[in-house]
Design a protein around this motif. Structure first.
Motif, PDB file in Angstrom:
ATOM      1  N   LEU A   5     -12.640  12.999 -15.807  1.00  0.00           N
ATOM      2  CA  LEU A   5     -12.033  11.781 -15.339  1.00  0.00           C
ATOM      3  C   LEU A   5     -10.455  11.740 -15.299  1.00  0.00           C
ATOM      4  N   SER A   6      -9.877  12.032 -16.515  1.00  0.00           N
ATOM      5  CA  SER A   6      -8.514  11.941 -16.703  1.00  0.00           C
ATOM      6  C   SER A   6      -7.665  12.926 -15.599  1.00  0.00           C
ATOM      7  N   VAL A   7      -8.385  14.012 -15.648  1.00  0.00           N
ATOM      8  CA  VAL A   7      -7.486  14.834 -14.669  1.00  0.00           C
ATOM      9  C   VAL A   7      -7.806  14.290 -13.060  1.00  0.00           C
ATOM     10  N   TYR A   8      -9.023  13.841 -12.807  1.00  0.00           N
ATOM     11  CA  TYR A   8      -9.207  13.050 -11.384  1.00  0.00           C
ATOM     12  C   TYR A   8      -8.097  11.861 -11.277  1.00  0.00           C
ATOM     13  N   TYR A   9      -8.129  11.065 -12.066  1.00  0.00           N
ATOM     14  CA  TYR A   9      -7.264   9.863 -12.094  1.00  0.00           C
ATOM     15  C   TYR A   9      -5.724  10.161 -11.925  1.00  0.00           C
ATOM     16  N   LEU A  10      -5.322  11.316 -12.706  1.00  0.00           N
ATOM     17  CA  LEU A  10      -3.950  11.927 -12.509  1.00  0.00           C
ATOM     18  C   LEU A  10      -3.779  12.607 -11.247  1.00  0.00           C
ATOM     19  N   ILE A  11      -4.738  13.215 -10.833  1.00  0.00           N
ATOM     20  CA  ILE A  11      -4.433  14.061  -9.337  1.00  0.00           C
ATOM     21  C   ILE A  11      -4.260  12.651  -8.199  1.00  0.00           C
ATOM     22  N   GLN A  12      -5.154  11.825  -8.260  1.00  0.00           N
ATOM     23  CA  GLN A  12      -5.031  10.693  -7.459  1.00  0.00           C
ATOM     24  C   GLN A  12      -3.782   9.858  -7.569  1.00  0.00           C
ATOM     25  N   PHE A  13      -3.149   9.779  -8.639  1.00  0.00           N
ATOM     26  CA  PHE A  13      -2.118   9.019  -9.113  1.00  0.00           C
ATOM     27  C   PHE A  13      -0.750   9.617  -8.624  1.00  0.00           C
ATOM     28  N   CYS A  14      -0.962  11.032  -8.840  1.00  0.00           N
ATOM     29  CA  CYS A  14       0.289  11.835  -8.162  1.00  0.00           C
ATOM     30  C   CYS A  14       0.126  11.698  -6.760  1.00  0.00           C
ATOM     31  N   GLY A  15      -0.912  11.879  -6.016  1.00  0.00           N
ATOM     32  CA  GLY A  15      -1.129  11.929  -4.491  1.00  0.00           C
ATOM     33  C   GLY A  15      -0.539  10.558  -4.265  1.00  0.00           C
ATOM     34  N   HIS A  16      -1.021   9.376  -4.588  1.00  0.00           N
ATOM     35  CA  HIS A  16      -0.565   8.189  -4.154  1.00  0.00           C
ATOM     36  C   HIS A  16       0.793   7.922  -4.401  1.00  0.00           C
ATOM     37  N   SER A  17       1.139   8.173  -5.605  1.00  0.00           N
ATOM     38  CA  SER A  17       2.794   8.069  -5.886  1.00  0.00           C
ATOM     39  C   SER A  17       3.421   8.740  -4.964  1.00  0.00           C
ATOM     40  N   TRP A  18       3.110  10.302  -4.805  1.00  0.00           N
ATOM     41  CA  TRP A  18       4.096  10.789  -3.676  1.00  0.00           C
ATOM     42  C   TRP A  18       4.130   9.870  -2.580  1.00  0.00           C
ATOM     43  N   ILE A  19       2.922   9.405  -1.885  1.00  0.00           N
ATOM     44  CA  ILE A  19       3.038   8.810  -0.593  1.00  0.00           C
ATOM     45  C   ILE A  19       3.890   7.520  -0.493  1.00  0.00           C
ATOM     46  N   PHE A  20       3.535   6.985  -1.586  1.00  0.00           N
ATOM     47  CA  PHE A  20       4.313   5.534  -1.884  1.00  0.00           C
ATOM     48  C   PHE A  20       5.763   5.808  -2.002  1.00  0.00           C
ATOM     49  N   THR A  21       6.224   6.794  -3.021  1.00  0.00           N
ATOM     50  CA  THR A  21       7.652   7.053  -3.065  1.00  0.00           C
ATOM     51  C   THR A  21       8.212   7.639  -1.632  1.00  0.00           C
ATOM     52  N   ASN A  22       7.579   8.358  -1.035  1.00  0.00           N
ATOM     53  CA  ASN A  22       7.872   8.879   0.377  1.00  0.00           C
ATOM     54  C   ASN A  22       8.110   7.752   1.371  1.00  0.00           C
ATOM     55  N   MET A  23       7.172   6.988   1.403  1.00  0.00           N
ATOM     56  CA  MET A  23       7.392   5.716   2.329  1.00  0.00           C
ATOM     57  C   MET A  23       8.557   4.880   1.874  1.00  0.00           C
ATOM     58  N   THR A  24       8.818   4.733   0.643  1.00  0.00           N
ATOM     59  CA  THR A  24       9.705   3.847   0.514  1.00  0.00           C
ATOM     60  C   THR A  24      11.242   4.498   0.609  1.00  0.00           C
ATOM     61  N   ALA A  25      11.195   5.681   0.318  1.00  0.00           N
ATOM     62  CA  ALA A  25      12.440   6.471   0.640  1.00  0.00           C
ATOM     63  C   ALA A  25      12.837   6.457   2.002  1.00  0.00           C
ATOM     64  N   ARG A  26      11.911   6.760   2.950  1.00  0.00           N
ATOM     65  CA  ARG A  26      12.070   6.862   4.396  1.00  0.00           C
ATOM     66  C   ARG A  26      12.400   5.510   4.782  1.00  0.00           C
ATOM     67  N   LEU A  27      11.873   4.488   4.293  1.00  0.00           N
ATOM     68  CA  LEU A  27      12.173   3.080   4.930  1.00  0.00           C
ATOM     69  C   LEU A  27      13.743   2.822   4.438  1.00  0.00           C
ATOM     70  N   LEU A  28      13.992   3.128   3.303  1.00  0.00           N
ATOM     71  CA  LEU A  28      15.482   2.847   2.798  1.00  0.00           C
ATOM     72  C   LEU A  28      16.328   3.597   3.625  1.00  0.00           C
ATOM     73  N   PHE A  29      16.164   4.919   3.841  1.00  0.00           N
ATOM     74  CA  PHE A  29      17.093   5.827   4.726  1.00  0.00           C
ATOM     75  C   PHE A  29      16.962   5.498   6.281  1.00  0.00           C
ATOM     76  N   PHE A  30      15.897   5.228   6.691  1.00  0.00           N
ATOM     77  CA  PHE A  30      15.735   5.185   8.325  1.00  0.00           C
ATOM     78  C   PHE A  30      15.384   3.976   8.794  1.00  0.00           C
ATOM     79  N   GLY A  31      15.203   2.757   7.699  1.00  0.00           N
ATOM     80  CA  GLY A  31      14.687   1.463   8.384  1.00  0.00           C
ATOM     81  C   GLY A  31      13.685   1.484   8.996  1.00  0.00           C
ATOM     82  N   LYS A  32      13.720   0.838  10.202  1.00  0.00           N
ATOM     83  CA  LYS A  32      12.503   0.682  11.311  1.00  0.00           C
ATOM     84  C   LYS A  32      12.115   1.816  11.858  1.00  0.00           C
ATOM     85  N   ASP A  33      13.071   2.609  12.195  1.00  0.00           N
ATOM     86  CA  ASP A  33      12.704   4.114  12.641  1.00  0.00           C
ATOM     87  C   ASP A  33      11.637   4.854  11.918  1.00  0.00           C
TER      88      ASP A  33
END
Length: 219
Positions: A5-33
């Motif tokens: 369970l720990s490995v499963y939750y860790l994998i999911q956390f890493c995946g969703h963290s990557w998505i969240f960080t990627n989206m936030t960075a793209r929004l800061l750099f490119f705005g609405k584009d």
């Protein structure tokens, strides 16, 4: 099982963290584009994470996780339908702003949920994270519902024009499946599913607040 369970939750956390960080960075750099190609940038990882979440239903059925099945089933199937049948199947929908908003809300919740579940699996209670888990769903889930409803609504004209998932079968009698009608029925059922999930989280929050009150009285 704790290790699994720990490995499963860790994998999911890493995946969703990557998505969240990627989206936030793209929004800061490119705005609405950044809205237009959000799906192309993070869609594959999003699909992988949501497919992986099906395991959570098996965990409950097999007794690996002690959670209520129906709220989890409602949440998992709701996301799979929206992501794969509505967004992935219609390229025109993928560039809509609402898709970016929806993904942001989903991942905002998951970057809190999975660390909480990870720490719970190994018997660690981090008070700030526990409070976030029992509180952040209050604004996030209703907003996610609005984003999901609007996403389906935006997709309807494309399903009507392109006829995606529309079939005619020659059985002993002719059967015609018009997918936009199914989506409209789904739109009517979607609020009920989210409301049921929210009522479950509300019950958990009440129990959590009672436990906190008891701890304060003991002190």
């Amino acid at each position: 099982m704790k290790t699994y369970l720990s490995v499963y939750y860790l994998i999911q956390f890493c995946g969703h963290s990557w998505i969240f960080t990627n989206m936030t960075a793209r929004l800061l750099f490119f705005g609405k584009d950044s809205f237009a190609d959000t799906f192309y940038a993070i869609g594959l990882v999003m699909q992988a994470c949501q497919l992986l979440s099906v395991l959570e239903l098996l965990h409950i059925l097999m007794g690996v996780e002690q959670q209520a099945f129906l709220p989890k089933f409602s949440q998992v199937t709701e996301r799979l339908v929206i992501l794969f049948m509505v967004i992935t199947s219609q390229e025109e929908v993928q560039s809509k702003c609402v898709v970016c908003v929806l993904f942001f809300l989903w991942n905002l919740w998951d970057v809190i949920r999975y660390p909480y579940l990870l720490l719970s699996a190994v018997g660690i209670d981090y008070p700030a994270l526990t409070w976030l888990y029992h509180s952040v769903w209050i604004p996030v889930h209703p907003l996610s519902l609005l984003a999901e409803v609007y996403t389906v609504y935006e997709s309807l004209p494309f399903f009507e024009v392109l006829g995606t998932f529309c079939y005619k079968m020659s059985l002993p009698f002719a059967v015609s499946i018009h997918f936009p009608y199914i989506l409209k029925v789904y739109l009517a059922l979607l609020p009920a599913g989210v409301l049921y999930t929210c009522s479950h989280f509300y019950s958990e929050r009440k129990l959590y607040l009672k436990q906190q009150e008891l701890k304060l009285k003991v002190k």
